[in-house]
Each structure stands twice: as C-alpha cells, then as structure tokens.
Write a protein that holds these residues in place. Structure first.
Motif, PDB file in Angstrom:
ATOM      1  N   ALA A  23       0.863  -1.175   0.000  1.00 57.47           N
ATOM      2  CA  ALA A  23       0.000   0.000   0.000  1.00 57.47           C
ATOM      3  C   ALA A  23       0.905   1.233   0.000  1.00 57.47           C
ATOM      4  N   VAL A  24       0.723   2.102  -0.991  1.00 58.24           N
ATOM      5  CA  VAL A  24       1.566   3.290  -1.119  1.00 58.24           C
ATOM      6  C   VAL A  24       0.802   4.502  -0.607  1.00 58.24           C
ATOM      7  N   THR A  25       1.445   5.296   0.248  1.00 58.92           N
ATOM      8  CA  THR A  25       0.808   6.466   0.837  1.00 58.92           C
ATOM      9  C   THR A  25       1.751   7.656   0.821  1.00 58.92           C
ATOM     10  N   ASP A  26       1.190   8.853   0.923  1.00 61.45           N
ATOM     11  CA  ASP A  26       2.007  10.058   1.087  1.00 61.45           C
ATOM     12  C   ASP A  26       1.750  10.697   2.446  1.00 61.45           C
ATOM     13  N   ASP A  27       1.142   9.908   3.350  1.00 67.66           N
ATOM     14  CA  ASP A  27       0.847  10.374   4.707  1.00 67.66           C
ATOM     15  C   ASP A  27       2.027  10.064   5.624  1.00 67.66           C
ATOM     16  N   ALA A  28       2.798  11.099   5.969  1.00 70.91           N
ATOM     17  CA  ALA A  28       4.008  10.918   6.772  1.00 70.91           C
ATOM     18  C   ALA A  28       3.708  10.454   8.190  1.00 70.91           C
ATOM     19  N   ALA A  29       2.464  10.552   8.628  1.00 68.02           N
ATOM     20  CA  ALA A  29       2.101  10.151   9.988  1.00 68.02           C
ATOM     21  C   ALA A  29       1.770   8.663  10.086  1.00 68.02           C
TER      22      ALA A  29
END
Length: 384
Positions: A23-29
């Motif tokens: 799963a690819v995300t751009d959510d740094a948290a």
C-alpha cells in the motif's frame, strides 16, 4: 501487507513493481515499513518506529540522516548508475557550452530585431567563437558509474582522457576504454587537462576537492565542470581563478547565490538526472531494492549496511542487524541452537554487520526476544 511512504513523486513504473502486497501512501504520519524518496530532506523528520528501509531514487543521500538510520537499524538504499547516462550526456553538453559561447550567442540572437537579422548575425557571430573539444584533454576525478561513461564518451569524441580514482574497483576498471590513462595523483590530472570534471560523493574528506591549491596546479584557461555536488568545488577559489584567467569557465549543475549571474560561470539548474528515462530507471531500482529487502531480507546497494544476499527457500528466515564486534555470530547461533540452521551469511561494513539465517524450522517469538536482548543487536526481523 507492506506500507510504503513516498516523500516525492515517484514514477509509476517503479511503484507498479511493488505489487498487490503493498500500500503506497504520502501520509508521513502513517506506520510505514519503507520510504521511497528523491530530494526530500529527511533530517528534521521523525522516523516512524515501524520503518525498516529507506530507498533514495538517485545516487546522493545527503538529504537522508544516515547515522540516525544506522543507529535505528534502518537500511538506506540508493540507485547508483540508474541516472548515469543522463548525467553523462549533460557533462558532454557542459563541455560544449564552455568551449563555445553557445548560451551567450543565443541570448544575443534573441535581442536582434529588424528586417536584416541575417546580416546582423553574420556580422556579430565572431564575438561568440570558441574551440572544439576534439584533441583536447579531459581529466576525470572519480571513475564510478558516471565518471566511466563520461571518460569513454570523451574518447569516442576524439579527446584524450586522464582519470584519477584511488578507489577504482576491478569491475569499473574493466569497463573503462583502454585509451583512458589512469594516474595515481590528481596533480597529474590538473597539470595536463584542458577540461576537468568531478564525479565523487560529497563527504567531509571530499569537500572542496577543487580548491585554490588544486586550481593553482591546473593549466591556464582550464574549464572546470561539476555535475556531482556543489560542495566539491570551492566557489571563492573558482572566482579567483576566473578573475586571474587561470579558469576559463566553470560549469555547475548546483547553482547558489554565489554562482548565478556571475561572469564565466555557467549555472545549470540541477538537470543532471532530469530525464524521463533517468527518473524511471531510479524508481524501478529503488522499488526493487526495497521490495527484496522487505520480502527476503536481502540488501543490495545500501549506503549504511553491507550488501548481503541469500536464497530464500527454507521454512524459516531471520535477519539480524548488529554491531560489528567479535563473537556476535556465536552468540546469535547459541540462541538458535534448538533449530537447524540450513544456511547463513554474515557481512560487515564499518561499525555495523548484517546476518541472514535460514532454518529448517520456524523461529519462535522467544528466540526473537532472546536475540533482541543481546546488547550488540540493533534489530531482529523474522522474514519467514
């Protein structure tokens, strides 16, 4: 399922290689297993506890806190050679831009008006005449993936090439054109080269590689090219060389306030790897590296831990990141004495070492806890 954080836009052809188990995300948290990035500066970023690996889609890693990652057992990858051809082509372009005042000529041509532009061109073109690079000598400092391509291309363009690299590997040496002359002292490059290009990583030991002393040893009218890192060339030394005539031109792919709009300096806006092909190559390599590490524990092209691979075909597999100290292997195998170790490999790099162990039986949580309790162990991971 593995979670991957992207801190820059990464080419889809790379991310697509990860597959359905990612799963690819751009959510740094988010709790992430891996990070793929390009130029994002991570030094002020809080690293997630879940983070296992960082892959830089490019060669330089000065935007990544290497020491902090190493201490936490986070493997940092880069993609050496993936953008080498793109940089090579721009270095050749840089030599041509410096040898002939192409940029000045274009700027002047764009000021011409009236019905007699053709006549104005013929009258004024002599102001932008230059020299050819054929028959000139190119000095290459650093014969890695990019330096080799530059050297070989220059030979094919009819140049003489002198190369210097105290750490030249056998594999890289075999890739060099046989007409490249390798020397063991950079002063032998400085004294003979009409063009000098630098291709070494930026570290404390390489900062200001091209300084006042180096420039003083160069031929009068030398052209210096820097498509590696800004800090490798001392700006003040170059400016002094331009003022004295020792340096004819300085071509730099890392402009700053000291180098833009300065006579004799051709500042290119960091275009070395800015091609579609290069970005795709880097993305694919970064994705492959982080995938192989997460799924198999194999390390390829890490900057802080050793390259280490082992076929993954057994019931159990465990990886151990630990300090590079004596007797660590025996301590780890003692913990695993109740399972049969079918295969293993251990490699070290500086202060750190990495072990991959295959077993004929599954590794128990108790074994993992016992390994983690060893003072020199940094991170333990069960792969299978």
């Amino acid at each position: 399922m593995y979670n991957i954080l992207t801190l820059n836009k990464i080419a889809a052809c790379g991310l697509d290689r990860l597959g359905d188990n990612y799963a690819v995300t751009d959510d740094a948290a988010a709790d992430v297993d891996g990070i793929i990035l390009r130029s994002f500066k991570m030094h002020d970023m809080e690293l997630p506890q879940s983070l296992k690996a960082v892959a830089r889609a490019g060669a330089g890693v000065n935007n990544i806190p290497i020491d902090k990652c190493s201490e936490s057992g986070i493997v940092v990858f880069n993609t050496p050679g993936a953008n080498a051809n793109a940089v090579k082509e721009l270095v050749i372009a840089g030599m041509l831009l410096a040898a002939r005042d192409i940029t000045g000529g274009i700027a002047w041509a764009n000021t011409l008006t009236g019905d007699d532009v053709g006549k104005q061109v013929e009258k004024g073109k002599s102001n932008f005449a230059g020299t050819e690079i054929k028959g000139k000598t190119l000095g290459v400092i650093g014969l890695g993936a990019i330096g080799i391509l530059v050297a070989n291309a220059a030979i094919k363009l009819g140049m003489d090439v002198i190369g210097y690299d105290p750490y030249l590997s056998v594999n890289n040496a075999l890739k060099l054109d046989r007409h490249v002359k390798c020397v063991n002292d950079p002063k032998l490059v400085y004294s003979d080269a009409d063009f000098i290009t630098v291709h070494v990583p930026l570290m404390d030991s390489t900062k200001d590689t091209i300084n006042a002393e180096a420039i003083e040893a160069m031929k009068d009218g030398v052209v210096i090219l820097n498509f590696a890192r800004g800090g490798l060339v001392n700006n003040e030394a170059v400016k002094a060389g331009l003022a004295s005539g020792k340096v004819r031109k300085y071509v730099v792919d890392f402009p700053d306030t000291e180098t833009v709009n300065y006579p004799g300096i051709i500042a290119i806006p960091h275009l070395g790897a800015s091609t579609e092909e290069s970005e795709d190559n880097c993305a694919r390599m970064a994705a492959d590296e982080i995938k192989d590490f997460l799924e198999n524990g194999n390390i390829t092209n890490s900057v802080n831990f050793p390259n280490c691979q082992l076929p993954n075909d057994k019931t159990g597999r465990i990886t151990i990141i630990h300090k590079n100290v004596p007797k660590m292997i025996s301590k780890c195998t003692d913990v695993l004495e109740s399972v049969n170790i079918s295969d293993m490999v251990n490699k070290s790099k500086g202060d750190y070492a990495y072990s991959i162990i295959n077993t004929d039986h599954a590794v128990t949580p108790e074994m993992v806890s016992a390994l983690e309790a060893l003072d020199e162990v940094i991170k333990v991971r069960v792969i299978k």
